[in-house]
Design a protein around this motif. Sequence first.
Motif, PDB file in Angstrom:
ATOM      1  N   UNK A 254       0.853  -1.184   0.000  1.00 23.91           N
ATOM      2  CA  UNK A 254       0.000   0.000   0.000  1.00 23.91           C
ATOM      3  C   UNK A 254       0.895   1.243   0.000  1.00 23.91           C
ATOM      4  N   UNK A 255       0.271   2.388  -0.219  1.00 23.28           N
ATOM      5  CA  UNK A 255       1.022   3.640  -0.312  1.00 23.28           C
ATOM      6  C   UNK A 255       0.990   4.463   0.974  1.00 23.28           C
ATOM      7  N   UNK A 256       0.627   3.857   2.087  1.00 23.62           N
ATOM      8  CA  UNK A 256       0.593   4.598   3.343  1.00 23.62           C
ATOM      9  C   UNK A 256       1.979   5.161   3.666  1.00 23.62           C
ATOM     10  N   UNK A 257       3.003   4.316   3.582  1.00 23.00           N
ATOM     11  CA  UNK A 257       4.360   4.757   3.878  1.00 23.00           C
ATOM     12  C   UNK A 257       4.865   5.818   2.924  1.00 23.00           C
ATOM     13  N   UNK A 258       4.827   5.580   1.600  1.00 18.95           N
ATOM     14  CA  UNK A 258       5.295   6.607   0.671  1.00 18.95           C
ATOM     15  C   UNK A 258       4.558   7.937   0.789  1.00 18.95           C
ATOM     16  N   UNK A 259       3.240   7.897   1.041  1.00 21.60           N
ATOM     17  CA  UNK A 259       2.513   9.159   1.167  1.00 21.60           C
ATOM     18  C   UNK A 259       2.960   9.916   2.409  1.00 21.60           C
ATOM     19  N   UNK A 342       7.174  -0.395  -4.046  1.00 20.32           N
ATOM     20  CA  UNK A 342       8.612  -0.299  -3.786  1.00 20.32           C
ATOM     21  C   UNK A 342       9.230   0.845  -4.582  1.00 20.32           C
ATOM     22  N   UNK A 343       8.842   0.978  -5.831  1.00 18.82           N
ATOM     23  CA  UNK A 343       9.372   2.071  -6.652  1.00 18.82           C
ATOM     24  C   UNK A 343       8.960   3.426  -6.090  1.00 18.82           C
ATOM     25  N   UNK A 344       7.731   3.511  -5.590  1.00 21.12           N
ATOM     26  CA  UNK A 344       7.286   4.758  -4.968  1.00 21.12           C
ATOM     27  C   UNK A 344       8.100   5.055  -3.715  1.00 21.12           C
ATOM     28  N   UNK A 345       8.339   4.036  -2.898  1.00 19.31           N
ATOM     29  CA  UNK A 345       9.117   4.225  -1.669  1.00 19.31           C
ATOM     30  C   UNK A 345      10.534   4.694  -1.985  1.00 19.31           C
TER      31      UNK A 345
END
Length: 420
Positions: A254-259, A342-345
């Motif tokens: 999910x995108x919680x971390x990257x956001x 992963x790429x977003x992170x």
Amino acid sequence: MTIDLSEETRDSAVTRGAPPESRASRTPDRILDDAHALRVARRLAEAFAADAAARDRERRLPWAELDAFVSSGLWAITVPREFGGAGVSSGTLAEVTATVSAADGSLGQIPQNHFYALEVLRVGGNEAQQRFFYDRVLAGERFGNALAETGHKDFRRRTRLTRTAAGWHIDGRKFYCTGALYAHWIPTLVITEERGHDLTYLAFVPRDAQGVDVIDDWDGFGQRVTGSGSVRFSHVHVEPEWVVPFQASFERPTTIGPLAQIMHAAIDLGQARGAFHAALDFVREHARPWIDARVDRAADDPLTITQFGDLAVRLRAAEALLRRAGRFVDAAQAEPTERSVAQASVAVAQARALSTTISLDAGSRLFELAGTSATLDGLGLDRFWRNARTHTLHDPVRWKYHAVGNFYLNDKLPPRHGAL
């Protein structure tokens, strides 16, 4: 949009720790789209910058500024369009955050966990929970946070949610609860036992619930008015509908971390912009040239010019990385897979690595380039470095470089959590 930051309004709004339910509010304006959000953020930032140094120096809590911030509609910009919000891109959210942070780093940080909670809701909440809390945000209510513990190494002593036939309640204590002082709801990280195992959830706790004690004890030398103090929970009742899965949201991509991280990068970028422009103004108007430069104006000193050129290049690079990271986060939100998340992170980690260093460097070199007269306490120029140094300690930049290097060298996907 009307921004009321008159002296009378400010004075009536700075009661330390005044609960939000006692304050008059109005239904916020609706942000129409990304371009509208950016225009509103720029107008607000101009108003917020005027008294930023005084708020920092006096530790004056920004109640009036927060009212204007929320009334503008900007606190609802990530509510999805199908629920009545603007559903702006991650890049726009980051740019709004950076724009406000350049004017006042504390004001830029206060809504960070508000948007974090909205992403947890989007990812892990059911439709009824989403509808309920999105409606609250659209009506002008704001979220704080109570995530960090006060140092307990014993997992069993952490803030717990107890579920009995008589009801659900929370007990524990949290620290570094940015925004909780100003919040209507405090999303709280809790642990509860299920089938013999401890699992984590995010419980949305009303700020005025019986047993909630929000303590204004944040005394860091930077980010002074973020309301990042402590919260105590003493047998606080919560409804089951206010409890959202948290741990389960990290067991899948999910995108919680990257956001969360792109907002931190944006805060740091904003701090850098603020310091850079303050340095430009001071050198142009007040600084004296070094004697060996043989020029009449400090702005004509060739070595000073070179230093500003270096800062400008790295500031633009940080901005470009932040915009790039926003595109990766948007792509991962649209199609969350192991690889896309992963790429977003990694993209966000790259932005954070550079935004961290430029925010610290810009705040420090402001004084090197402006000279001794810039250190006068009444100017408040030290706030840029203090704010950057405090905020960049949120999580260590050395691990950003590790995650980026491990991804490219060994194709190792970064861990999924809110700090990367």
